[in-house]
Design a protein around this motif. Structure first.
Motif, PDB file in Angstrom:
ATOM      1  N   THR A 131       0.827  -1.208   0.000  1.00 40.92           N
ATOM      2  CA  THR A 131       0.000   0.000   0.000  1.00 40.92           C
ATOM      3  C   THR A 131       0.858   1.254   0.000  1.00 40.92           C
ATOM      4  O   THR A 131       0.536   2.242  -0.661  1.00 40.92           O
ATOM      5  CB  THR A 131      -0.933   0.012   1.220  1.00 40.92           C
ATOM      6  N   GLY A 132       1.971   1.220   0.696  1.00 40.82           N
ATOM      7  CA  GLY A 132       2.835   2.389   0.766  1.00 40.82           C
ATOM      8  C   GLY A 132       3.976   2.374  -0.223  1.00 40.82           C
ATOM      9  O   GLY A 132       4.924   3.139  -0.082  1.00 40.82           O
ATOM     10  N   LEU A 133       3.907   1.517  -1.233  1.00 41.80           N
ATOM     11  CA  LEU A 133       5.036   1.353  -2.140  1.00 41.80           C
ATOM     12  C   LEU A 133       5.298   2.612  -2.956  1.00 41.80           C
ATOM     13  O   LEU A 133       6.329   3.228  -2.860  1.00 41.80           O
ATOM     14  CB  LEU A 133       4.793   0.161  -3.054  1.00 41.80           C
ATOM     15  N   GLU A 134       4.371   3.009  -3.805  1.00 40.41           N
ATOM     16  CA  GLU A 134       4.454   4.249  -4.577  1.00 40.41           C
ATOM     17  C   GLU A 134       3.216   4.367  -5.451  1.00 40.41           C
ATOM     18  O   GLU A 134       2.443   3.439  -5.603  1.00 40.41           O
ATOM     19  CB  GLU A 134       5.717   4.308  -5.428  1.00 40.41           C
ATOM     20  N   SER A 135       3.035   5.526  -6.072  1.00 39.48           N
ATOM     21  CA  SER A 135       1.801   5.809  -6.795  1.00 39.48           C
ATOM     22  C   SER A 135       1.629   4.961  -8.047  1.00 39.48           C
ATOM     23  O   SER A 135       0.508   4.728  -8.493  1.00 39.48           O
ATOM     24  CB  SER A 135       1.751   7.298  -7.181  1.00 39.48           C
ATOM     25  N   ARG A 136       2.734   4.472  -8.636  1.00 42.02           N
ATOM     26  CA  ARG A 136       2.621   3.713  -9.875  1.00 42.02           C
ATOM     27  C   ARG A 136       2.407   2.224  -9.635  1.00 42.02           C
ATOM     28  O   ARG A 136       2.342   1.447 -10.590  1.00 42.02           O
ATOM     29  CB  ARG A 136       3.865   3.926 -10.739  1.00 42.02           C
ATOM     30  N   ALA A 137       2.312   1.819  -8.392  1.00 42.87           N
ATOM     31  CA  ALA A 137       2.041   0.424  -8.050  1.00 42.87           C
ATOM     32  C   ALA A 137       0.728   0.352  -7.273  1.00 42.87           C
ATOM     33  O   ALA A 137       0.508   1.125  -6.349  1.00 42.87           O
ATOM     34  CB  ALA A 137       3.181  -0.154  -7.214  1.00 42.87           C
ATOM     35  N   LYS A 138      -0.143  -0.544  -7.679  1.00 49.00           N
ATOM     36  CA  LYS A 138      -1.444  -0.687  -7.031  1.00 49.00           C
ATOM     37  C   LYS A 138      -1.627  -2.126  -6.584  1.00 49.00           C
ATOM     38  O   LYS A 138      -1.484  -3.059  -7.383  1.00 49.00           O
ATOM     39  CB  LYS A 138      -2.554  -0.279  -8.001  1.00 49.00           C
ATOM     40  N   TRP A 139      -1.959  -2.312  -5.324  1.00 48.26           N
ATOM     41  CA  TRP A 139      -2.101  -3.644  -4.754  1.00 48.26           C
ATOM     42  C   TRP A 139      -3.573  -3.946  -4.550  1.00 48.26           C
ATOM     43  O   TRP A 139      -4.263  -3.316  -3.753  1.00 48.26           O
ATOM     44  CB  TRP A 139      -1.346  -3.730  -3.435  1.00 48.26           C
ATOM     45  N   GLN A 140      -4.075  -4.922  -5.305  1.00 47.37           N
ATOM     46  CA  GLN A 140      -5.435  -5.435  -5.152  1.00 47.37           C
ATOM     47  C   GLN A 140      -5.317  -6.944  -4.988  1.00 47.37           C
ATOM     48  O   GLN A 140      -5.298  -7.680  -5.985  1.00 47.37           O
ATOM     49  CB  GLN A 140      -6.302  -5.085  -6.361  1.00 47.37           C
ATOM     50  N   PRO A 141      -5.175  -7.420  -3.743  1.00 44.44           N
ATOM     51  CA  PRO A 141      -4.870  -8.830  -3.487  1.00 44.44           C
ATOM     52  C   PRO A 141      -5.718  -9.786  -4.329  1.00 44.44           C
ATOM     53  O   PRO A 141      -6.921  -9.575  -4.450  1.00 44.44           O
ATOM     54  CB  PRO A 141      -5.196  -8.992  -1.999  1.00 44.44           C
ATOM     55  N   PRO A 142      -5.073 -10.763  -4.970  1.00 45.66           N
ATOM     56  CA  PRO A 142      -3.641 -11.100  -4.900  1.00 45.66           C
ATOM     57  C   PRO A 142      -2.827 -10.545  -6.076  1.00 45.66           C
ATOM     58  O   PRO A 142      -1.827 -11.146  -6.472  1.00 45.66           O
ATOM     59  CB  PRO A 142      -3.678 -12.623  -4.973  1.00 45.66           C
ATOM     60  N   VAL A 143      -3.263  -9.422  -6.668  1.00 52.07           N
ATOM     61  CA  VAL A 143      -2.616  -8.903  -7.879  1.00 52.07           C
ATOM     62  C   VAL A 143      -1.899  -7.583  -7.594  1.00 52.07           C
ATOM     63  O   VAL A 143      -2.474  -6.665  -7.001  1.00 52.07           O
ATOM     64  CB  VAL A 143      -3.644  -8.703  -9.013  1.00 52.07           C
ATOM     65  N   LEU A 144      -0.644  -7.497  -8.028  1.00 48.70           N
ATOM     66  CA  LEU A 144       0.125  -6.262  -7.989  1.00 48.70           C
ATOM     67  C   LEU A 144       0.112  -5.674  -9.400  1.00 48.70           C
ATOM     68  O   LEU A 144       0.577  -6.307 -10.347  1.00 48.70           O
ATOM     69  CB  LEU A 144       1.563  -6.533  -7.542  1.00 48.70           C
ATOM     70  N   GLU A 145      -0.435  -4.461  -9.534  1.00 40.93           N
ATOM     71  CA  GLU A 145      -0.512  -3.802 -10.834  1.00 40.93           C
ATOM     72  C   GLU A 145       0.556  -2.724 -10.927  1.00 40.93           C
ATOM     73  O   GLU A 145       0.719  -1.914 -10.019  1.00 40.93           O
ATOM     74  CB  GLU A 145      -1.891  -3.171 -11.046  1.00 40.93           C
ATOM     75  N   LEU A 146       1.270  -2.707 -12.037  1.00 40.20           N
ATOM     76  CA  LEU A 146       2.336  -1.745 -12.277  1.00 40.20           C
ATOM     77  C   LEU A 146       1.999  -0.917 -13.504  1.00 40.20           C
ATOM     78  O   LEU A 146       1.706  -1.467 -14.572  1.00 40.20           O
ATOM     79  CB  LEU A 146       3.672  -2.464 -12.508  1.00 40.20           C
ATOM     80  N   THR A 147       2.019   0.380 -13.361  1.00 43.09           N
ATOM     81  CA  THR A 147       1.733   1.270 -14.487  1.00 43.09           C
ATOM     82  C   THR A 147       2.890   1.229 -15.469  1.00 43.09           C
ATOM     83  O   THR A 147       4.028   1.553 -15.130  1.00 43.09           O
ATOM     84  CB  THR A 147       1.534   2.718 -14.009  1.00 43.09           C
ATOM     85  N   LYS A 148       2.602   0.804 -16.701  1.00 46.06           N
ATOM     86  CA  LYS A 148       3.621   0.711 -17.740  1.00 46.06           C
ATOM     87  C   LYS A 148       2.917   0.797 -19.086  1.00 46.06           C
ATOM     88  O   LYS A 148       1.711   0.551 -19.193  1.00 46.06           O
ATOM     89  CB  LYS A 148       4.400  -0.606 -17.602  1.00 46.06           C
ATOM     90  N   HIS A 149       3.690   1.157 -20.133  1.00 45.09           N
ATOM     91  CA  HIS A 149       3.077   1.403 -21.441  1.00 45.09           C
ATOM     92  C   HIS A 149       2.734   0.128 -22.195  1.00 45.09           C
ATOM     93  O   HIS A 149       2.184   0.180 -23.288  1.00 45.09           O
ATOM     94  CB  HIS A 149       4.017   2.260 -22.299  1.00 45.09           C
ATOM     95  N   ILE A 150       3.087  -1.042 -21.653  1.00 40.56           N
ATOM     96  CA  ILE A 150       2.728  -2.304 -22.289  1.00 40.56           C
ATOM     97  C   ILE A 150       1.775  -3.071 -21.380  1.00 40.56           C
ATOM     98  O   ILE A 150       1.698  -2.804 -20.180  1.00 40.56           O
ATOM     99  CB  ILE A 150       3.975  -3.167 -22.587  1.00 40.56           C
ATOM    100  N   ASP A 151       1.048  -4.012 -21.957  1.00 41.08           N
ATOM    101  CA  ASP A 151       0.108  -4.837 -21.200  1.00 41.08           C
ATOM    102  C   ASP A 151       0.639  -6.264 -21.114  1.00 41.08           C
ATOM    103  O   ASP A 151       1.022  -6.857 -22.134  1.00 41.08           O
ATOM    104  CB  ASP A 151      -1.274  -4.847 -21.868  1.00 41.08           C
ATOM    105  N   ALA A 152       0.657  -6.811 -19.912  1.00 36.83           N
ATOM    106  CA  ALA A 152       1.107  -8.185 -19.725  1.00 36.83           C
ATOM    107  C   ALA A 152       0.591  -8.697 -18.392  1.00 36.83           C
ATOM    108  O   ALA A 152       0.325  -7.915 -17.479  1.00 36.83           O
ATOM    109  CB  ALA A 152       2.632  -8.269 -19.775  1.00 36.83           C
ATOM    110  N   GLU A 153       0.446 -10.007 -18.315  1.00 35.59           N
ATOM    111  CA  GLU A 153       0.002 -10.643 -17.078  1.00 35.59           C
ATOM    112  C   GLU A 153       0.940 -11.795 -16.746  1.00 35.59           C
ATOM    113  O   GLU A 153       1.364 -12.540 -17.631  1.00 35.59           O
ATOM    114  CB  GLU A 153      -1.432 -11.162 -17.209  1.00 35.59           C
ATOM    115  N   TYR A 154       1.256 -11.925 -15.460  1.00 36.15           N
ATOM    116  CA  TYR A 154       2.157 -12.985 -15.010  1.00 36.15           C
ATOM    117  C   TYR A 154       1.610 -13.614 -13.732  1.00 36.15           C
ATOM    118  O   TYR A 154       0.932 -12.963 -12.939  1.00 36.15           O
ATOM    119  CB  TYR A 154       3.560 -12.427 -14.721  1.00 36.15           C
ATOM    120  N   ARG A 155       1.967 -14.874 -13.546  1.00 38.89           N
ATOM    121  CA  ARG A 155       1.694 -15.564 -12.292  1.00 38.89           C
ATOM    122  C   ARG A 155       3.029 -15.922 -11.659  1.00 38.89           C
ATOM    123  O   ARG A 155       3.899 -16.498 -12.320  1.00 38.89           O
ATOM    124  CB  ARG A 155       0.876 -16.840 -12.533  1.00 38.89           C
ATOM    125  N   ALA A 156       3.166 -15.567 -10.425  1.00 38.01           N
ATOM    126  CA  ALA A 156       4.452 -15.810  -9.771  1.00 38.01           C
ATOM    127  C   ALA A 156       4.724 -17.289  -9.569  1.00 38.01           C
ATOM    128  O   ALA A 156       5.865 -17.725  -9.580  1.00 38.01           O
ATOM    129  CB  ALA A 156       4.490 -15.094  -8.416  1.00 38.01           C
TER     130      ALA A 156
END
Length: 335
Positions: free
Chosen positions: A175-200
């Motif tokens: 939650t306190g990481l930074e504005s370009r990272a959004k945490w919606q459990p269980p997914v971490l979203e990163l603002t970037k100009h490309i679209d991709a999905e990964y499973r850890a």
């Protein structure tokens, strides 16, 4: 948007590591001619652009930045927590030829004749050595003078984030990481100009604080054991040669406490060491220590030890003082 789905095993094994080379790579993007860096980087970028323009050894780096957006991990190895860039440069320089060819096959299929890709297939060892030399030349010219301050900033960030994770859990960390990272459990979203999905999957998550994260968002998914994501460390303003002075007019906090003590108090948006504050303000650590001692005696700041370091943080009284006299919205506690 990058979406990374994290399972419990990945979250439980989350680690935080420093990487001077990742910071250098992000700074390269910030130094490109079309970029307009924000204030903390304006003085630094003049020298960085001069190095890239005039030092021919950096040519492989210019090709790397101008090449395809996705690239193999051997060109920017996974951080191992080293505080000396030479350790990471040696990893680049000694990349085995089979690792180079496998990375090229995975990321550049069909681009084997691209002028950026061809050297790595023709002479893997030589191309990696030239890339390491390019990083070294850029580091020496644009980054080395700033690394002592940068190192302190990212080390502070590692300790603060680790404490947050240990005491409040993964939700508080994200939650306190930074504005370009959004945490919606269980997914971490990163603002970037490309679209991709990964499973850890069973990979652990590695977070890397960077002073130059404004340059670009870095993430690495090649490693079968580790998934790596960068984020912006606080305190990039310390890169400025001289911190901007607040005008005396209307500075009620400065009038009450003195300008030096007020400037120290304003830095404490989150826990910081004496040295960390000194870096940001361009003051001697002994001067900052004297101000902090007085503020602690007045119950405006509190101190706590993490390992060998002592961190200072605003108390409720300190937050109220800033809010009332500076108009700064700091009434909510910062972890």
């Amino acid at each position: 948007m990058i979406r990374i789905e994290l399972d419990e095993a990945s979250l439980g094994a989350t680690r935080i590591a420093i990487s001077p080379l990742w910071d250098a790579f992000c700074s390269l993007h910030l130094a490109m001619p079309h970029r307009h860096p924000s204030r903390p980087y304006e003085e630094w970028v003049v020298r960085a652009r001069e190095v890239l323009r005039e030092d021919d050894r950096t040519h492989p780096l210019r090709l790397l930045i101008d090449g395809p957006h996705q690239f193999p991990d051997f060109m920017l190895p996974r951080p191992v927590g080293a505080t000396a860039v030479e350790t990471e440069l040696n990893a680049v320089r000694t990349t085995p030829a089979d690792v180079v060819r496998a990375g090229i096959a995975e990321h550049y299929a069909g681009l084997e004749d691209h002028p950026y890709v061809r050297p790595y297939l023709a002479d893997p060892e030589g191309a990696c050595a030239e890339l390491a030399d390019a990083y070294a030349a850029y580091w020496e010219g644009a980054m080395a003078a700033h690394w002592p301050v940068m190192r302190r900033l990212v080390e502070d960030e590692v300790l603060i984030r680790a404490r947050t994770f240990a005491t409040e859990g993964i939700d508080a960390l994200f939650t306190g990481l930074e504005s370009r990272a959004k945490w919606q459990p269980p997914v971490l979203e990163l603002t970037k100009h490309i679209d991709a999905e990964y499973r850890a999957g069973e990979r652990r998550l590695l977070l890397v604080p960077l002073v130059f994260a404004e340059g670009c968002r870095l993430y690495s998914t090649d490693d079968p054991e580790v998934l790596t994501v960068s984020f912006q460390a606080r305190g990039a303003g310390a890169l400025r040669e001289r911190p901007a002075e607040r005008a005396d007019s209307g500075d009620r906090l400065g009038l009450l406490l003195g300008r030096g003590r007020a400037s120290v108090l304003r830095q404490l948006g989150g826990p910081l060491t004496t040295a960390g504050i000194a870096d940001r303000l361009g003051l001697a650590p002994s001067t900052v220590s004297e101000h902090l001692s007085a503020l602690a005696e007045a119950d405006v700041v509190t101190r706590h030890r993490i390992g060998r370091s002592v961190y200072y943080q605003l108390t409720d009284t300190g937050r109220a003082l800033l809010a009332l006299l500076s108009g700064e919205d700091v009434l909510r506690a910062v972890s």
